[in-house]
Design an enzyme around this catalytic site. Structure first.
Site, mmCIF file in Angstrom:
data_model
loop_
_atom_site.group_PDB
_atom_site.id
_atom_site.type_symbol
_atom_site.label_atom_id
_atom_site.label_comp_id
_atom_site.label_asym_id
_atom_site.label_seq_id
_atom_site.Cartn_x
_atom_site.Cartn_y
_atom_site.Cartn_z
ATOM 1 N N TYR A 57 0.856 -1.187 0.000
ATOM 2 C CA TYR A 57 0.000 0.000 0.000
ATOM 3 C C TYR A 57 0.895 1.240 0.000
ATOM 4 O O TYR A 57 1.564 1.537 0.977
ATOM 5 C CB TYR A 57 -0.901 0.032 1.230
ATOM 6 C CG TYR A 57 -1.966 -1.035 1.287
ATOM 7 C CD1 TYR A 57 -2.342 -1.749 0.153
ATOM 8 C CD2 TYR A 57 -2.623 -1.319 2.484
ATOM 9 C CE1 TYR A 57 -3.329 -2.720 0.217
ATOM 10 C CE2 TYR A 57 -3.607 -2.288 2.556
ATOM 11 C CZ TYR A 57 -3.959 -2.984 1.420
ATOM 12 O OH TYR A 57 -4.939 -3.950 1.488
ATOM 13 N N LEU A 207 -18.790 -1.365 3.027
ATOM 14 C CA LEU A 207 -19.583 -0.231 2.539
ATOM 15 C C LEU A 207 -19.690 -0.235 1.018
ATOM 16 O O LEU A 207 -20.012 0.782 0.403
ATOM 17 C CB LEU A 207 -18.983 1.083 3.028
ATOM 18 C CG LEU A 207 -18.956 1.270 4.549
ATOM 19 C CD1 LEU A 207 -18.406 2.644 4.908
ATOM 20 C CD2 LEU A 207 -20.341 1.081 5.154
ATOM 21 N N GLY A 208 -19.424 -1.392 0.417
ATOM 22 C CA GLY A 208 -19.612 -1.521 -1.021
ATOM 23 C C GLY A 208 -18.774 -0.553 -1.826
ATOM 24 O O GLY A 208 -19.228 -0.034 -2.853
ATOM 25 N N ARG A 209 -17.538 -0.322 -1.361
ATOM 26 C CA ARG A 209 -16.620 0.603 -2.046
ATOM 27 C C ARG A 209 -17.205 2.008 -2.130
ATOM 28 O O ARG A 209 -16.952 2.755 -3.076
ATOM 29 C CB ARG A 209 -16.298 0.113 -3.457
ATOM 30 C CG ARG A 209 -15.742 -1.293 -3.530
ATOM 31 C CD ARG A 209 -14.337 -1.369 -2.966
ATOM 32 N NE ARG A 209 -13.713 -2.648 -3.256
ATOM 33 C CZ ARG A 209 -12.438 -2.931 -3.017
ATOM 34 N NH1 ARG A 209 -11.666 -2.030 -2.472
ATOM 35 N NH2 ARG A 209 -11.950 -4.120 -3.293
ATOM 36 N N GLY A 210 -17.995 2.366 -1.126
ATOM 37 C CA GLY A 210 -18.585 3.698 -1.079
ATOM 38 C C GLY A 210 -20.041 3.732 -1.497
ATOM 39 O O GLY A 210 -20.772 4.663 -1.149
ATOM 40 N N LEU A 212 -22.481 2.032 -0.410
ATOM 41 C CA LEU A 212 -23.346 1.971 0.762
ATOM 42 C C LEU A 212 -23.016 3.052 1.782
ATOM 43 O O LEU A 212 -23.494 3.015 2.907
ATOM 44 C CB LEU A 212 -23.237 0.586 1.410
ATOM 45 C CG LEU A 212 -23.621 -0.584 0.501
ATOM 46 C CD1 LEU A 212 -23.426 -1.913 1.213
ATOM 47 C CD2 LEU A 212 -25.055 -0.443 0.021
ATOM 48 N N GLY A 213 -22.195 4.003 1.372
ATOM 49 C CA GLY A 213 -21.917 5.140 2.247
ATOM 50 C C GLY A 213 -23.076 6.120 2.243
ATOM 51 O O GLY A 213 -23.185 6.975 3.125
ATOM 52 N N PRO A 232 -17.106 -2.658 -11.981
ATOM 53 C CA PRO A 232 -18.301 -2.699 -12.830
ATOM 54 C C PRO A 232 -19.585 -2.237 -12.143
ATOM 55 O O PRO A 232 -20.419 -1.586 -12.786
ATOM 56 C CB PRO A 232 -18.389 -4.176 -13.236
ATOM 57 C CG PRO A 232 -16.966 -4.628 -13.235
ATOM 58 C CD PRO A 232 -16.350 -3.938 -12.055
#
Length: 331
Positions: A57, A207-210, A212-213, A232
């Site tokens: 990272y 959070l679903g890569r944002g 679900l933010g 996708p």
């Protein structure tokens, strides 16, 4: 305060929610280093003791950042979970994966130096190396456990067969894998295998890569350097459809008078005491949001409704080239 539970069979007491530090150095666009340090320290002060990172990272930047953040904290109060194996060039491009025993000894030497520590609590290959039997990889880490450099062994994004083979060589503390309302394939065979073997799950992407933010818009697009430009389910018609599903989740969130993000985290927590969500917060308000999710108890009806909504999500969780490298998606 965070409640803590034993992480699998490791004997390590981990906070119910962990802090994912990747986005502070890489893959989610530019991050504010000062805010990142504040976020890590605030998480630790709030009782979050599980910090997840990878030696790749930011090509070491993330480990150096964590080192600075831990300066005023007792080392024994923190669980450092480190992934290794991904190879990158000076431009940050991904150029392969290496989990040969000699490479592992090299990787950990650098991680120990960057983190300024004598040991790593949980050490894991970030992916399955197709060129190295998992038995060799786990055997090499087992030697590091015996030498005192590692306390427990973890896995990441591997399938049931690989998990079983690894567990025959050394007890596995946890499997790190994407698991969220929007990513449910893990439940079919991998989760039952983990539970059979007493292996915990550290769930990322909760959070679903944002998505679900609760703040993702139909006209929004990820910036350069953000991995979400390739996902996708966050593109085109998939995104438009998935945002309609988010609105259905928002209705449930309103009933609890909390943000959608807290409902997403509470949903993951509701799936078992062996599920430890890893949340990639990058600023203080996100840490508070994360901790408040611990206060929510979803009723069974709402959990079932969320389950149904999650099954309708369109689009894969990674682009095709990345999906091809996931042992966890191979059946």
């Amino acid at each position: 305060m965070q409640s803590h539970r034993i992480l699998g069979q490791s004997g390590l007491r981990a906070s119910r929610i962990g802090l994912g530090c990747m986005g502070m150095s890489d893959l989610y666009g530019t991050a504010d280093e000062k805010k990142s340090l504040e976020t890590i320290r605030a998480a630790l002060e709030a009782g979050i003791n599980l910090l997840d990172t990878g030696d790749f990272y930011g090509m070491g930047h993330n480990e150096l950042l964590i080192r600075r953040a831990l300066k005023d904290f007792a080392r024994e109060k923190v669980l450092l979970s480190v992934k290794f194996g991904a190879l990158r060039d000076p431009g940050g491009n991904w150029i392969g994966f290496d989990s040969r025993p000699e490479a592992i000894r090299n990787f950990i030497a650098y991680s120990l130096r960057r983190l300024d520590t004598d040991y790593i609590d949980i050490y894991r290959p970030a992916r399955l190396d197709p060129n190295v039997p998992i038995e060799e990889t786990i055997g090499a880490i087992s030697d590091l456990v015996k030498a005192g450099y590692v306390r427990a062994i973890g896995l990441s994004e591997v399938g049931s067969e690989t998990i079983r083979r690894a567990a025959k060589i050394h007890p596995i503390a946890d499997l790190q894998i994407e698991y969220a309302l929007t990513s449910r394939s893990f439940e079919r065979s991998i989760l039952p295998t983990c539970r059979e073997l007493g292996i915990a799950t550290t769930a990322y992407g909760v959070l679903g890569r944002g998505l679900l933010g609760g703040n993702w818009r139909k006209d929004q697009s990820a910036k350069a350097g953000d991995i979400r430009t390739t996902i996708p389910r966050l593109q085109g018609e998939n995104l438009l459809y998935n945002l309609q599903l988010v609105e259905r989740i928002r209705v449930i969130a309103r009933a609890y008078n909390v943000p959608i993000s807290q409902i997403a985290i509470a949903w993951a927590l509701s799936k078992g005491d062996d599920i430890f969500p890893i949340i990639g917060a990058r600023q203080l308000d996100q840490i508070l949001d994360t901790i408040n999710a611990l206060k929510i108890t979803l009723d069974s009806y709402d959990i079932s409704q969320l389950d149904l909504i999650g099954e309708l999500v369109l689009g894969a969780r990674y682009a095709a080239p990345q999906m091809a490298h996931l042992d966890s998606e191979q059946g």
